[in-house]
Scaffold this active site. Structure first.
Site, PDB file in Angstrom:
ATOM      1  N   ARG B  49       2.581  -1.618  -2.647  1.00 10.81           N
ATOM      2  CA  ARG B  49       2.322  -0.195  -2.458  1.00 10.81           C
ATOM      3  C   ARG B  49       0.924  -0.020  -1.915  1.00 10.81           C
ATOM      4  O   ARG B  49      -0.039  -0.437  -2.559  1.00 10.81           O
ATOM      5  CB  ARG B  49       2.432   0.514  -3.796  1.00 10.81           C
ATOM      6  CG  ARG B  49       3.833   0.498  -4.358  1.00 10.81           C
ATOM      7  CD  ARG B  49       3.770   0.603  -5.870  1.00 10.81           C
ATOM      8  NE  ARG B  49       5.112   0.715  -6.429  1.00 10.81           N
ATOM      9  CZ  ARG B  49       5.359   0.721  -7.722  1.00 10.81           C
ATOM     10  NH1 ARG B  49       4.359   0.635  -8.590  1.00 10.81           N
ATOM     11  NH2 ARG B  49       6.596   0.810  -8.157  1.00 10.81           N
ATOM     12  N   ASP B  51      -2.379   2.229  -0.999  1.00 13.35           N
ATOM     13  CA  ASP B  51      -3.027   3.406  -1.580  1.00 13.35           C
ATOM     14  C   ASP B  51      -3.127   4.550  -0.574  1.00 13.35           C
ATOM     15  O   ASP B  51      -2.877   4.354   0.622  1.00 13.35           O
ATOM     16  CB  ASP B  51      -4.450   3.032  -2.037  1.00 13.35           C
ATOM     17  CG  ASP B  51      -4.449   2.197  -3.303  1.00 13.35           C
ATOM     18  OD1 ASP B  51      -3.492   2.306  -4.084  1.00 13.35           O
ATOM     19  OD2 ASP B  51      -5.420   1.436  -3.495  1.00 13.35           O
ATOM     20  N   ARG B 199     -10.389  -4.260  -0.233  1.00 15.55           N
ATOM     21  CA  ARG B 199     -11.457  -3.255  -0.145  1.00 15.55           C
ATOM     22  C   ARG B 199     -12.688  -3.678  -0.933  1.00 15.55           C
ATOM     23  O   ARG B 199     -13.823  -3.360  -0.555  1.00 15.55           O
ATOM     24  CB  ARG B 199     -10.925  -1.913  -0.634  1.00 15.55           C
ATOM     25  CG  ARG B 199      -9.881  -1.330   0.322  1.00 15.55           C
ATOM     26  CD  ARG B 199      -8.982  -0.319  -0.345  1.00 15.55           C
ATOM     27  NE  ARG B 199      -9.737   0.813  -0.852  1.00 15.55           N
ATOM     28  CZ  ARG B 199      -9.204   1.836  -1.495  1.00 15.55           C
ATOM     29  NH1 ARG B 199      -7.890   1.873  -1.707  1.00 15.55           N
ATOM     30  NH2 ARG B 199      -9.955   2.817  -1.934  1.00 15.55           N
TER      31      ARG B 199
END
Lengths: 250, 250
Positions: B49, B51, B199
């Site tokens: 999934r 973000d 990230r």
């Protein structure tokens, strides 16, 4: 004192340039930021108002204030830090009171971007007109030359009773082909533009490229002075105000 | 029957991939379109999934249906015409029931895009992390090699009690420098990724490039098993899921 600002913006999430109550607009955001910095209500006057979704790389506006702005680059920096990231003030300079962002305009350059694809193009959808048909670019280039010069563009705009004359001069119009023929960049330079004029011209060119219209049909559209005769007005998202030229006036 | 779909999407205006009541999500939109075409409720299972704000060029999902889809390219066409233009289904194929979009994954490739600029960058703000500082790219490249191999990435993710092990293997990690050094494209290939892992790694690299961390500090971050020691987790808008590789499994 009069100041001239040059700006770029991504029009995707704005309800156009012009300030409107309860809508997020480019003008509204800039005037809010200017009011915060200058501590007074500021009205900006742009070279023209772009529609919803239309982008700018070199839009120009002016505003008046009694306050002298000493450090212009610091002022630009402060302004940008207050603005949403979808707007970027590129420069600010002091100009004479004779300068008028709208009336002093000598030439404007618009770009209309077309991308040939049968797909949804998630990353291009807000920045191009996506065209699912193959286009005859040679015919479109030929058609471009029909628009150059002084013409009555009544057929290529939305009627506006406040506009006295629909005669305008296009000094250059051509298509740059990029990305192995998938991207068509239509450049239109002229002394003034009517509402939806570039989008209506671009739509007419696409109809020529698709074979719906002959190149010579452009003459008929001009002669008819009837907007219904022109091709479909394309969406705003492909349109960019590239540059406003004031020659020696500022 | 099980079907595998590959898709790209611009994550800018989605509240992430995962379906959530009253929010616009990638999964929600795709399941809605599938339900319309197949006339039954469909649950899709993605490779992972993404973000909010995160993009994909090659996200993969599977779904099961009793209906046989005969013309797959027509099916893809119908699906795309129902979907918002920010999502594009690239392909659909029948796969064996052993195939699982998440568990059959062998490798995933992520791209994190960084753009060096002191400006607001209206047209890049949703597609890059805009970095206002100069970066020492050579140091960042050196630091990349420290991540390659099998490591415990506990320091580089958000803790999730449902995840048994935070050990993952990165098989390739490097930076491509583009646009005269203004654009840094960080590619990370691995057998699995934890929440916010790319990230967090990208943020740590930026801290190294800025001189806040030494290259060797990466070892300390790994050893600490403390997410607070890593650099700032960068925004989702710079992240792209490029490819999910299932090798010979599908």
């Amino acid at each position: 004192m009069r100041y001239k600002i040059v700006m770029s913006y991504d029009g995707s999430n704005f309800s156009g340039f012009q300030k409107q109550p309860s809508l997020v607009t480019v003008e509204g955001e800039i005037e809010k930021a200017l009011a915060t910095i200058l501590q007074e209500e500021i009205d900006i006057v742009a070279s023209g108002r772009t529609d919803a979704g239309v982008h700018a790389l070199g839009q120009v506006a002016h505003f008046d204030t009694d306050k002298e702005i000493n450090d212009l680059s610091k002022f630009v920096y402060s302004l940008n830090s207050l603005l949403p990231k979808s707007i970027d003030i590129l420069s600010c300079e002091r100009v004479s009171n004779d300068f008028h962002a709208r009336y002093s305009t000598k030439l404007k350059i618009y770009l209309y971007k077309i991308y040939l694809s049968k797909f949804n193009e998630p990353f291009k959808r807000n920045y191009y007109h996506i065209c699912g048909y193959p286009l005859d670019v040679e015919k479109m280039q030929k058609a471009c030359t029909k628009f150059i010069g002084e013409h009555d563009f009544k057929s290529f705009c939305i009627e506006n009773p406040q506009i006295k004359s629909t005669i305008r001069t296009i000094t250059d119009m051509h298509i740059d082909v990029k990305e192995d023929g998938k991207e068509l960049d239509l450049y239109v330079t002229g002394n003034g533009f009517l509402h939806n004029m570039v989008r209506s011209i671009a739509g007419t060119l696409i109809d020529i490229g698709r074979g719906r219209f002959d190149v010579d049909y452009v003459d008929e559209i001009f002669a008819s002075k009837d907007h219904q005769k022109a091709g479909k007005t394309l969406d705003g998202c492909g349109l960019y105000l590239l540059k406003v030229d004031y020659s020696q006036q500022n």
